[in-house]
Design a protein around this motif. Structure first.
Motif: not given
Lengths: 279, 345, 399
Positions: A148-150, A259-260, A278-279, C345-346
């Motif tokens: 997952x690219x962020x 996301x979120x 995924x966070x 959170x991890x």
């Protein structure tokens, strides 16, 4: 009688004292409320002259970004290109964009997550200035895995802009959250406020820095550097105002996620192919 | 009101006034122009010079490479898989950094003063995308490095600008030849290639045990003139497809015989050099792909001659040409001795 | 050369940019100092506004303590800024949605208020010194007097009213200021550890106990230094206040922690891991055990037994000192703790403070000592002990 008058005089004086003291106090607070002149709110939307960017009118664009995680191969060329294009500090603690790897091993309910900044992956690449995912799960039974690219989400309601005390970071008319490095005081409140960890403090310049979707490129008709170098088309960028642009097509043809969502920031980077972890 | 209070209030008003004037005076120009920020900063941020220039920038000077690349699998724009020049060679532009601040439109570009990377360690570079790893989508071509290439560099076999190998597809796959018919037709070959396909001190190479697909391709190459040998061209032109198939089947079925003339010492020395060969030709001289020739059973002299032919360019072959370039004369001798000494199974 | 930055080791998964903790020990000191301001001012107000006569011996001293702490508050912030020379940008163009921008105005307003109140309280002293002294100090007092030596009954009446008014404004001012510091942290939705509606209240009450505790300690020390007996009713009064507010603080913190755990939102696993691991010593042992439960038990015992004399003075001072440490630990656990829990959170980070450098422990310690040094100077310039130098200004007096 005289005493009575004195008392009355006292009371009046007291009230005027209270009044003036309150006024002095209020003045300080009021100064802040007064700060943005009445024109500020209207100028942004009205037909004010757009910023002097040659051949570019920001009112005609609304940029958007897409990430297709099903295509990402974790080659990290985007990370390298971004660092180069934007003179980002070359170590493992400052990234405008990064890539995460989610791996579900057989029998495990939660994903194991790492990024290229993980010590194991740095060891595999040889240095912090090179980027490579180590094949660390080759001896394990992997049930599912993906990359997952962020990057900065360039939110519609950016928490970072909300907390900036000076107005050094702001959202442009065309939807990009940028930082005025000459105005930033370096308090790092925005670093704290970003739920995505997209901001970092640049210790060379003593200001905060983050992804700008390569504003200097997109205003010249180019793609952001990460999109430019992605060899598999996992990163998509374009103008949401243009219905034929890759990003409009991407958003239209896929069930995209952000996301979120619960943060209320309303991100503008749209994801396909990510899952619950995924966070 | 007492004097001190009047003065205090006046003092506070004065401080307030000075503060307000200071605020107005020090507020950066263009602040509030579009919102709560310096309006001019937008254009400043946009003024940075881009470093990555796109593949088209390279085309004008490197047209040949560009053409090669644009036709290859590293430019499949139809499915969105495009490995642009700068992905491997680095950005073609540079931006000046004056002090700590940017917003500069100046800086050198390739080819002026900016040298681009010519990657030397292809194993490191190519595996960034092609090393087999959980998480990479199935449609991404991936290899297990150890079993695919050993310690070999990718560029030995693959052209990085158009990496897909065409060898397999050009080899005729179904062998419909008949070994018995082939034996009869092989009578013409004995003079040079020996009885039973084993050549001892004869002008031609041993053919016993050679891969059939390779055999057919080689014969065809003589026929079209792609391989140049007057004697063989004459034969090949006279041979039909069926003849080629039959001969291939016959020779492939024969048992090869190791040349015993190889010097032991040179053979041992050649083992190290052979690491450049084993990915295709195997450690024992038996090729992993039927389209490629087996080396086992050949004489040292023949192998040396073949390698030299590749080196001089009289025998064509992209891949082999790339490899022999890296071989010294001694290494050529040694590796030939090594394969000549390999034992037939 | 000093290293550019100091990366923190981590476990689990943290965002790559998180490995450098943005807010260091200086940002622990900052809310601690504002807390002391608010707390000391509260004690002063208890006398000035609410007429607690037994607090009279420390009322004016409390004002000086409050002022000394307040003028130091910007120092840790400025030290922490990447560009302290641009700090005024936040005041020139304050971003109204930013808690920090508003804080700079609130703090400035509060400094003005404190200076004014101190000025009025010590005006008789200033005027007398201006008339008597010569030389540099004489000039200093003459400038401070604004050239008016009016100490008539009428002028005094005006002054009392100003003091009373300022004290009234000061109560919501001081408490608002510090509650606001809580808001600076509590309003950040990105960090579960901070993101709480109770944060302002917790900050406020812990501020009050820290200020009261500081006054107790400083008052006892000052009595020893001046070789005068400690005013026991006054000390007892402060001890009662400390006890009461501590109960409240503990309750609030308990409620906050309970609701955090009970809500059990995303990332609670890591928070529990944090609470059971790295937090045991700084929180459960230092802040909660040694710093809160122990002083409360001792104070309860003292009140119950009606202890008096030297034993009481020593015990209360010691308790107050422990409370001071506990509140410092509380700031640490909030500010640093919040950043040690990753936004993912991890994962957990661990902050290792530097000793030297702009953001090191040494700098923080110096910032903490500065108000005490200032106070040493201030009590010489404006002696808070002598009845006749200051204006008697309790609620009763103003009426």
């Amino acid at each position: 009688m005289e005493e009575n008058e004195l008392e009355q005089q006292d009371r009046r004086d007291f009230l005027s004292c209270l009044g003036s003291a309150l006024a002095c106090g209020a003045a300080a607070v009021a100064a802040s409320a007064l700060a943005p002149p009445a024109t500020a709110a209207t100028a942004a939307t009205a037909g004010a002259k757009p910023p002097a960017i040659p051949g570019y009118d920001w009112s005609k664009h609304r940029w958007g970004y897409g990430v297709d995680a099903t295509k990402c191969i974790g080659c990290l060329r985007c990370v390298e290109a971004c660092k180069k294009e934007n003179n980002v500090l070359g170590d493992a603690h400052h990234f405008r964009t990064w890539v995460e790897r989610y791996v579900y091993l057989e029998g495990e309910e939660t994903a194991r997550i790492d990024s290229h900044a993980d010590p194991v992956n740095i060891a595999a690449s040889g240095s912090e200035g090179e980027y490579r995912f180590a094949d660390r799960y080759k001896d394990a039974k992997v049930e599912k895995a993906f990359f997952v690219p962020k990057l900065c989400n360039h939110c519609t309601h950016p928490a970072c802009v909300q907390v900036c005390p000076t107005g050094a970071t702001y959202k442009t008319e065309d939807g990009v959250v940028v930082i005025d490095h000459t105005y930033c005081i370096g308090c790092q409140y925005c670093v704290q406020a970003c739920p995505y960890g997209a901001r970092y403090f640049d210790e060379r310049r003593n200001v905060t820095d983050k992804c700008t979707w390569c504003y200097h490129r997109i205003t010249k008709g180019l793609q952001p550097a990460c999109v430019e170098v992605c060899p598999v088309g996992a990163r998509i960028f374009g103008d949401l105002n243009d219905k034929q642009s890759p990003i409009s097509q991407f958003v239209k043809n896929n069930q995209v996620q952000v996301l979120r969502r619960e943060s209320g920031n309303a991100p503008n980077v749209f994801y396909v192919g990510i899952d619950k972890e995924v966070i | 009101m007492p004097r001190h209070i009047v003065r205090l209030v006046l003092l506070m008003v004065a401080i307030g006034a000075v503060g307000y004037v200071a605020k107005i005076f020090f507020t950066a120009d263009s602040f509030y122009e579009y919102g709560h920020y310096r309006g001019k900063s937008v254009a400043e941020i946009a003024s940075d010079k881009p470093k990555y220039k796109g593949s088209e920038y390279c085309e004008s000077c490197h047209a040949e490479r560009f053409a090669e690349w644009s036709k290859g699998v590293h430019n499949k724009s139809d499915i969105g898989k495009v490995v642009k020049c700068e992905v491997c060679h680095g950005a073609a532009g540079e931006r000046d950094v004056r002090g700590m601040f940017e917003h500069l439109a100046t800086g050198v570009d390739h080819p002026n003063k900016l040298k681009l990377v010519v990657p030397t360690d292809a194993r490191k570079l190519c595996t960034l995308c092609h090393e087999k790893m959980p998480g990479r989508p199935a449609q991404q071509p991936q290899i297990v490095v150890a079993s695919h290439a050993g310690t070999q560099q990718c560029t030995v076999c693959h052209n990085p600008h158009s990496p897909k190998l065409n060898l397999v597809s050009t080899a005729p796959t179904p062998i419909r030849g008949d070994a018995a018919r082939g034996k009869a037709k092989a009578a013409a070959c004995v003079g040079c290639h020996g009885a039973e396909g084993v050549s001892v001190n004869l002008p031609g190479p041993s053919l016993a045990g050679q891969n059939a697909a390779y055999f057919i391709a080689a014969l065809k190459a003589y026929g079209t003139g792609a391989r140049d040998n007057p004697m063989m061209s004459a034969f090949a032109k006279g041979a039909s497809d069926d003849d080629a198939q039959d001969l291939a089947a016959y020779f492939a079925a024969l048992k090869c015989q190791s040349s015993l003339t190889a010097e032991k010492q040179a053979a041992a020395a050649g083992r190290a050099t052979a690491s450049k060969c084993i990915a295709c030709h195997g450690a024992d001289g038996v090729s992993s792909n039927r389209a490629w020739p087996n080396l086992v059973g050949h004489s040292k002299d023949y192998l040396v001659a073949a390698l030299r032919a590749y080196k001089s360019g009289s025998r064509k072959g992209n891949m082999m040409a790339g490899i022999v370039k890296t071989l010294s004369d001694a290494e050529t001798e040694n590796v030939a001795a090594y394969y000549a000494g390999a034992s037939c199974k | 050369m000093e290293p550019f930055f100091h990366a923190s080791p981590f476990t689990g998964y943290v965002y790559p940019n998180e490995t450098i903790i943005p807010w260091t020990v200086l940002i622990v000191v900052y809310p601690y100092l504002t807390g002391l301001v608010a707390g000391a001012f509260t004690v002063s107000s208890l006398y000035q506004v609410f007429g607690f006569q037994r607090l009279k011996p420390v009322a004016h001293f409390a004002l000086l303590v409050s002022l000394c702490c307040m003028v130091v508050v910007p120092i840790p912030l400025l030290l922490h800024l990447g560009h302290p020379e641009r700090a005024f940008n936040a005041m020139i163009t304050p971003h109204t949605t930013s808690a920090f921008a508003i804080f700079s105005y609130a703090a400035a307003f509060y400094v003005i208020l404190l200076v004014l109140e101190t000025w009025f309280v010590f005006r008789p002293h200033i005027v007398r010194q201006a008339q008597q002294r010569t030389g540099l100090l004489g000039w200093y007092y003459r400038i401070l007097s604004l050239g008016s030596y009016d100490l008539s009954e009428k002028a005094m009446r005006y002054d009392r009213k100003w003091i009373f008014t300022l004290a009234i404004i000061g109560i919501p001012g001081a408490h608002g200021l510090h509650g606001y510091v809580g808001f600076v942290f509590g309003s950040l939705k990105s960090r579960e550890w901070w993101s709480s509606d109770l944060m302002p209240a917790i900050f406020l009450f812990s501020a009050i106990i820290s200020g009261t505790a500081l006054l107790i300690v400083l008052y006892v020390i000052s009595c020893k230094l001046r070789k005068v007996p400690v005013d026991v009713p006054c000390l007892k009064g402060m001890a009662y206040a400390l006890w009461g507010f501590m109960m409240f603080t503990l309750l609030l913190e308990g409620v906050e922690f309970a609701s955090l755990v009970y809500r059990g939102r995303e990332g609670i696993d890591v928070i529990m891991e944090f609470v059971k691991g790295p937090l045991v010593v700084p929180f459960f042992i230092l802040q909660f055990g040694v710093g809160s439960v122990l002083p409360i038990c001792v104070l309860t015992f003292l009140i119950w037994r009606g202890t008096s004399g030297n034993t009481l003075v020593t015990a209360v001072a010691l308790c107050a000192f422990l409370v001071l440490l506990a509140v410092l630990m509380m700031r640490w656990n909030v500010v640093i703790g919040g950043q040690e829990i990753s936004k993912t959170g991890k994962g957990l980070l661990s902050y290792h403070p530097l000793i030297f450098g702009r953001e090191g422990l040494l700098a923080a310690a110096m910032v903490l000592v500065t108000p005490l040094v200032l106070l040493l100077v201030m009590v010489r310039l404006f002696p808070p002990w002598d009845e006749d130098t200051t204006l008697a200004t309790s609620a009763a007096g103003a009426r």
